[in-house]
Enzyme design. Structure first.
Site, PDB file in Angstrom:
ATOM      1  N   LYS A 196       0.833  -1.088   0.099  1.00 18.03           N
ATOM      2  CA  LYS A 196      -0.025  -0.072  -0.003  1.00 18.03           C
ATOM      3  C   LYS A 196       0.837   1.293   0.070  1.00 18.03           C
ATOM      4  O   LYS A 196       2.078   1.126   0.736  1.00 18.03           O
ATOM      5  CB  LYS A 196      -0.874  -0.022   1.302  1.00 18.03           C
ATOM      6  CG  LYS A 196      -1.722   1.470   1.632  1.00 18.03           C
ATOM      7  CD  LYS A 196      -2.530   1.611   0.466  1.00 18.03           C
ATOM      8  CE  LYS A 196      -3.138   3.087   0.592  1.00 18.03           C
ATOM      9  NZ  LYS A 196      -3.993   3.278  -0.424  1.00 18.03           N
TER      10      LYS A 196
ATOM     11  N   CYS B 142      -2.353   9.519  -6.425  1.00 13.49           N
ATOM     12  CA  CYS B 142      -3.595   9.263  -5.577  1.00 13.49           C
ATOM     13  C   CYS B 142      -4.509  10.548  -5.860  1.00 13.49           C
ATOM     14  O   CYS B 142      -4.354  11.650  -5.927  1.00 13.49           O
ATOM     15  CB  CYS B 142      -3.079   9.426  -4.106  1.00 13.49           C
ATOM     16  SG  CYS B 142      -4.425   8.893  -2.901  1.00 13.49           S
TER      17      CYS B 142
END
Ligand code: IRO
Length: 312
Positions: free
Chosen positions: A45, A130
């Site tokens: 992650k 992101c």
């Protein structure tokens, strides 16, 4: 049939990775991926300097019975040190990719300085895409900032590194981002991240389905496959050969993997569908791809990788 890939000094004995963010936040998740014989490597992650809770729930929703997903997780992760501890805790028989996503220019630099100064010798991936940090733009949609960050990074970062890109939708944008990336000694590009700021609505309740950002979130799953294929094809055609390609976005079958390989992907990564099927999906995808190759008479992916035909 031979289904392997090489990125820099790293040999991937299988073509499949998890997409960063899915099934990879905890050490247990990462061990599960590592233990699956069909994964070529593992991806963490995206990490920030400090642990983050992320956005309020509900922040993930499956769309149209799994045809897609919408997420606004907000970068929940246990912090860089947690992932470095894991990656330095044992030796790995597969390549590892440490994903990082700073919420500012300075945090991106500090993250990479800490990796450079650490004993970690695996691969790093700088996430420039992101879409869900409230108030923050997707860096890779700002070509000048992207150039500035990469220029600063390569002044001190000497370990293997790639970037995770958002989808582009304009051929001129492919030209611009490729021109920037070709200036740097990048090991790989990973394309695509989720399609940013989609919206899903529940007709019954006349409401959005996730809480953050008034329901806006990144779209993933089967419905983004055409966008992922286009981005991998367009970038492969424009990037120098030394920059290898990880194809991501909408993979649910061996046919999709075959399509990404035709577009020039060296490896592929799976997000939404991994979240639905868990790591056993990699065994399914590998056997489906092998069956397609056998049926077509291919003994190695190198015989067709990047060989997508246009209609003359
Ligand atoms: O919301 C997230 O955590 C997230 N969600 C995505 O779809 N892509 C990303 O790169 C990230 I950092």
């Amino acid at each position: 049939p031979q289904m392997t890939a090489q990125i820099g000094n790293f040999t991937f004995k299988h073509l499949f990775l998890n997409a960063s963010g899915v099934y990879c936040r905890t050490k247990q998740n990462l061990d599960d991926l590592l233990d699956n014989q069909a994964t070529g490597g593992i991806v963490t992650k995206s990490a920030t300097l400090r642990s983050r809770k992320g956005n309020p729930n509900p922040r993930y929703h499956s769309i149209l019975n799994g045809a897609g997903s919408i997420n606004s997780m907000g970068l929940p992760n246990y912090g860089l040190q947690y992932y470095l501890d894991y990656l330095l805790s044992k030796s790995f028989d597969k390549p590892t990719i440490l994903s990082v996503a700073g919420t500012s220019f300075d945090e991106n630099i500090e993250l990479l300085k800490q990796i450079q100064d650490s004993d970690y010798q695996g691969m790093t991936e700088l996430n420039l895409s992101c879409p869900n940090v409230v108030g923050k733009p997707q860096i890779a949609y700002d070509f000048e900032t992207t150039n500035k960050i990469l220029t600063e990074v390569f002044k001190f970062f000497k370990k293997p590194i790639g970037v995770k890109l958002p989808p582009y939708f304009d051929l001129n944008h492919f030209d611009q981002i490729a021109k920037i990336l070709n200036q740097f000694p990048l090991d790989h590009v990973n394309s695509i991240n989720s399609v940013g700021n989609g919206l899903w609505i529940d007709i019954e309740t006349e409401s959005v389905v996730i809480k953050p950002k008034k329901g806006f979130g990144g779209i993933g799953g089967k419905m983004v496959l055409p966008t992922g294929l286009a981005n991998v094809r367009a970038l492969r055609e424009r990037l120098k050969p030394s920059i290898k390609m990880i194809g991501t976005g909408g993979i649910t079958s061996g046919k999709d993997v075959f399509a990404y390989l035709l577009c020039g992907a060296d490896l592929v990564s799976v997000g939404t569908q991994l979240g639905i099927e868990s790591p056993k999906i990699f065994n399914r995808l590998e056997s489906e791809l092998a069956a397609i190759m056998v049926e077509k008479g291919y003994t190695s992916v190198n015989e067709f990788r990047g060989k997508l035909k246009s209609l003359e």
